[in-house]
Scaffold this motif. Structure first.
Motif, short mmCIF file in Angstrom:
data_model
loop_
_atom_site.label_atom_id
_atom_site.label_comp_id
_atom_site.label_asym_id
_atom_site.label_seq_id
_atom_site.Cartn_x
_atom_site.Cartn_y
_atom_site.Cartn_z
N ALA A 32 19.30 21.19 2.33
CA ALA A 32 18.59 20.55 3.45
C ALA A 32 17.34 19.83 2.95
CB ALA A 32 18.21 21.60 4.50
N HIS A 33 16.60 20.47 2.06
CA HIS A 33 15.39 19.83 1.52
C HIS A 33 15.72 18.57 0.71
CE1 HIS A 33 12.75 22.84 3.06
NE2 HIS A 33 13.36 23.80 2.42
N ARG A 34 16.86 18.62 0.01
CA ARG A 34 17.28 17.41 -0.73
C ARG A 34 17.58 16.28 0.25
NH1 ARG A 34 21.32 20.21 -4.76
NH2 ARG A 34 19.90 20.60 -6.51
N GLU A 35 18.29 16.63 1.33
CA GLU A 35 18.61 15.60 2.34
C GLU A 35 17.33 15.05 2.97
OE1 GLU A 35 21.58 16.46 5.25
OE2 GLU A 35 22.85 17.51 3.81
N HIS A 36 16.38 15.95 3.22
CA HIS A 36 15.12 15.50 3.82
C HIS A 36 14.37 14.57 2.87
CE1 HIS A 36 15.15 19.44 6.39
NE2 HIS A 36 16.03 18.56 6.80
N ARG A 37 14.33 14.95 1.59
CA ARG A 37 13.66 14.10 0.59
C ARG A 37 14.29 12.70 0.58
NH1 ARG A 37 15.67 15.63 -5.07
NH2 ARG A 37 17.44 14.56 -4.14
N ASP A 38 15.62 12.66 0.58
CA ASP A 38 16.30 11.36 0.51
C ASP A 38 16.08 10.54 1.79
OD1 ASP A 38 17.09 12.16 -1.95
OD2 ASP A 38 19.15 12.64 -1.41
N ALA A 39 16.05 11.23 2.94
CA ALA A 39 15.82 10.51 4.20
C ALA A 39 14.41 9.94 4.24
CB ALA A 39 16.05 11.44 5.39
N LEU A 40 13.45 10.68 3.71
CA LEU A 40 12.06 10.18 3.66
C LEU A 40 11.97 8.98 2.73
CD1 LEU A 40 10.13 13.59 3.54
CD2 LEU A 40 10.07 11.93 5.41
N ALA B 213 0.83 -1.20 0.00
CA ALA B 213 0.00 0.00 0.00
C ALA B 213 0.87 1.25 0.00
CB ALA B 213 -0.89 0.00 1.24
N ALA B 214 0.34 2.31 -0.62
CA ALA B 214 1.06 3.58 -0.64
C ALA B 214 1.26 4.07 0.79
CB ALA B 214 0.28 4.61 -1.44
N ASP B 215 2.33 4.80 0.99
CA ASP B 215 2.72 5.27 2.31
C ASP B 215 2.38 6.76 2.40
OD1 ASP B 215 4.44 6.36 4.37
OD2 ASP B 215 5.56 4.47 4.27
N PRO B 216 1.83 7.21 3.54
CA PRO B 216 1.50 8.65 3.64
C PRO B 216 2.73 9.55 3.45
CG PRO B 216 1.00 7.48 5.71
CD PRO B 216 1.40 6.45 4.72
N LEU B 217 3.91 9.00 3.67
CA LEU B 217 5.12 9.83 3.52
C LEU B 217 5.45 10.12 2.06
CD1 LEU B 217 7.67 8.70 6.24
CD2 LEU B 217 5.70 10.21 6.40
N GLU B 218 4.83 9.37 1.14
CA GLU B 218 5.14 9.60 -0.27
C GLU B 218 4.78 11.02 -0.70
OE1 GLU B 218 3.49 6.39 -2.64
OE2 GLU B 218 4.27 4.97 -1.17
N SER B 219 3.67 11.54 -0.18
CA SER B 219 3.30 12.91 -0.58
C SER B 219 4.31 13.91 -0.02
CB SER B 219 1.89 13.25 -0.11
OG SER B 219 1.81 13.25 1.28
N GLU C 114 7.96 27.37 3.25
CA GLU C 114 8.60 26.73 4.39
C GLU C 114 7.61 26.55 5.54
OE1 GLU C 114 11.45 25.38 4.60
OE2 GLU C 114 12.79 26.34 3.16
N ARG C 115 6.78 27.57 5.75
CA ARG C 115 5.81 27.50 6.85
C ARG C 115 4.81 26.36 6.60
NH1 ARG C 115 3.77 33.11 7.09
NH2 ARG C 115 5.98 33.58 6.98
N THR C 116 4.35 26.28 5.35
CA THR C 116 3.42 25.20 4.99
C THR C 116 4.08 23.83 5.18
OG1 THR C 116 2.48 26.68 3.34
CG2 THR C 116 1.92 24.35 3.14
N ALA C 117 5.32 23.73 4.71
CA ALA C 117 6.04 22.45 4.80
C ALA C 117 6.25 22.06 6.26
CB ALA C 117 7.39 22.57 4.08
N ALA C 118 6.63 23.02 7.10
CA ALA C 118 6.88 22.72 8.52
C ALA C 118 5.60 22.22 9.18
CB ALA C 118 7.41 23.96 9.24
N ALA C 119 4.47 22.83 8.82
CA ALA C 119 3.19 22.41 9.41
C ALA C 119 2.82 20.99 8.97
CB ALA C 119 2.09 23.40 9.01
N ARG C 120 3.09 20.68 7.72
CA ARG C 120 2.78 19.32 7.24
C ARG C 120 3.70 18.28 7.86
NH1 ARG C 120 -0.25 19.02 2.25
NH2 ARG C 120 -0.65 21.11 1.50
N SER C 121 4.97 18.62 7.98
CA SER C 121 5.91 17.68 8.60
C SER C 121 5.53 17.45 10.06
CB SER C 121 7.34 18.21 8.52
OG SER C 121 7.68 18.52 7.19
N ARG C 122 5.11 18.53 10.70
CA ARG C 122 4.69 18.44 12.10
C ARG C 122 3.49 17.49 12.23
NH1 ARG C 122 4.17 21.32 16.89
NH2 ARG C 122 2.14 20.94 17.83
N ALA C 123 2.49 17.71 11.37
CA ALA C 123 1.30 16.86 11.42
C ALA C 123 1.66 15.40 11.15
CB ALA C 123 0.27 17.36 10.40
N ALA C 124 2.56 15.18 10.19
CA ALA C 124 2.96 13.81 9.86
C ALA C 124 3.69 13.17 11.03
CB ALA C 124 3.84 13.81 8.61
#
Lengths: 142, 185
Positions: free
Chosen positions: B88-96, B50-56, B140-150
């Motif tokens: 940093a965003h590239r590293e985050h993408r790869d870690a996810l 099944a798809a993973d919520p982290l894919e988005s 960045e603010r939107t991304a931080a909020a989504r990462s927080r929720a996840a």
């Protein structure tokens, strides 16, 4: 639960130390930077209290603050104060980072807020401690 | 094995997307069953994992990298400030990506164009410096909020990653994104 309580106690020790350090830091600062130090001091006091509640709820006794803490270096001026502030927030990010994975529910939220706060304040202090260098780190707490 | 209902629900396309990644996800829906180990046939057009919520979030980090690319291209004087944030965003993408099950990771990788570079759906950066910085702060603010929720929503580990690993990675990403506003001020 005992593993996560140990990590919470470590985080609590770091918060006690941060509150102590900001007393020393604030004494050397003026203007906007003094405002940052006061806000940071308040944030760490709130985190300390939230942690004490979590530890109590887990059935353990929150460790009290030490009467004084040894600073990495004596702080005698503004430059020393901002360097110590960077250090305090870097350490805070590290303890919260190592605690957050073990926590669920409200505990995880407290840890996340603390990790985010430490990363933001760390960047703020780095921007004045080392102007011209990148103030942020890709992985706060590592 | 996740239930069929969960599989169906989980293939909802991510909100922020680029055409190629979306294409990868769609392809997974069509071909995933072929790679399943099927004593019991799960039926056609059903992904084996099944798809993973982290894919988005992976898609979202790529969109941030693209926005930084566009901003750096439009404002050479901001490049020195913006490059570490993009990295940093590239590293985050790869870690996810590392947190995903290997099969889902392969699915996303298949959707990635072989030659990196702007695509038709790549974001544009404002030619006005102040507006470009403001757009980055908002992103960045939107991304931080989504990462927080996840981070707060993690209840189970997937792939090779434990719950603790997922929570720690997402918490650090959220903290880093929140701190980026200091560098964009």
């Amino acid at each position: 639960m005992s593993g996560s309580t140990d990590r919470l106690q470590l985080a609590l020790a770091a918060e006690h130390a941060a509150v102590y350090a900001y007393g020393v830091i604030g004494a050397q600062l003026t203007g906007e930077e003094l405002g940052w130090a006061r806000a940071a001091d308040l944030a760490h006091r709130q985190q300390r209290d939230a942690l004490s509640d979590l530890i109590t709820a887990a059935g353990a006794t929150p460790a009290p603050a030490a009467p004084a803490y040894r600073l990495p270096k004596p702080v005698t001026d503004r430059a020393g104060a901002v360097v110590l502030a960077v250090d305090v927030e870097t350490r805070a990010a590290a303890v919260w980072r190592s605690a957050i994975g073990e926590l669920t529910g409200p505990g995880r939220e407290v840890a996340l807020d603390a990790l985010v706060g430490a990363a933001v304040r760390g960047a703020q202090w780095r921007s004045v401690a080392s102007p011209g260098k990148p103030p942020t780190v890709a992985w706060p707490g590592t | 094995m996740p239930s069929a209902t969960r599989r169906v629900r989980s293939v909802t396309p991510p909100v922020l997307t680029r055409r190629h990644v979306l294409a990868g996800l769609v392809a997974a829906g069509a071909t995933g069953a072929l790679t399943g180990c099927g004593l019991v046939d799960p039926g056609p057009a059903v992904p084996a994992v099944a798809a993973d919520p982290l894919e988005s979030l992976v898609v979202e980090k790529q969109a941030l990298v693209d926005l930084y690319d566009a901003s750096i291209a439009a404002h050479a004087d901001l490049a020195e400030r913006l490059r570490p944030l993009r990295e940093a965003h590239r590293e985050h993408r790869d870690a996810l990506l590392e947190l995903l099950d290997a099969q889902r990771r392969a699915v996303l990788a298949r959707g990635t164009p072989p030659v990196p570079g702007p695509t038709a759906s790549a974001p544009a950066a404002s030619t006005d410096r102040t507006a470009a910085l403001r757009a980055l702060r908002t992103a960045e603010r939107t991304a931080a909020a989504r990462s927080r929720a996840a981070c707060l929503a993690v209840t189970d580990g997937r792939g090779a990653a434990s719950v603790a690993e997922r929570v720690t990675v997402l918490g650090c990403i959220s903290a880093a994104e929140a701190s980026h506003e200091v560098a964009l001020a």
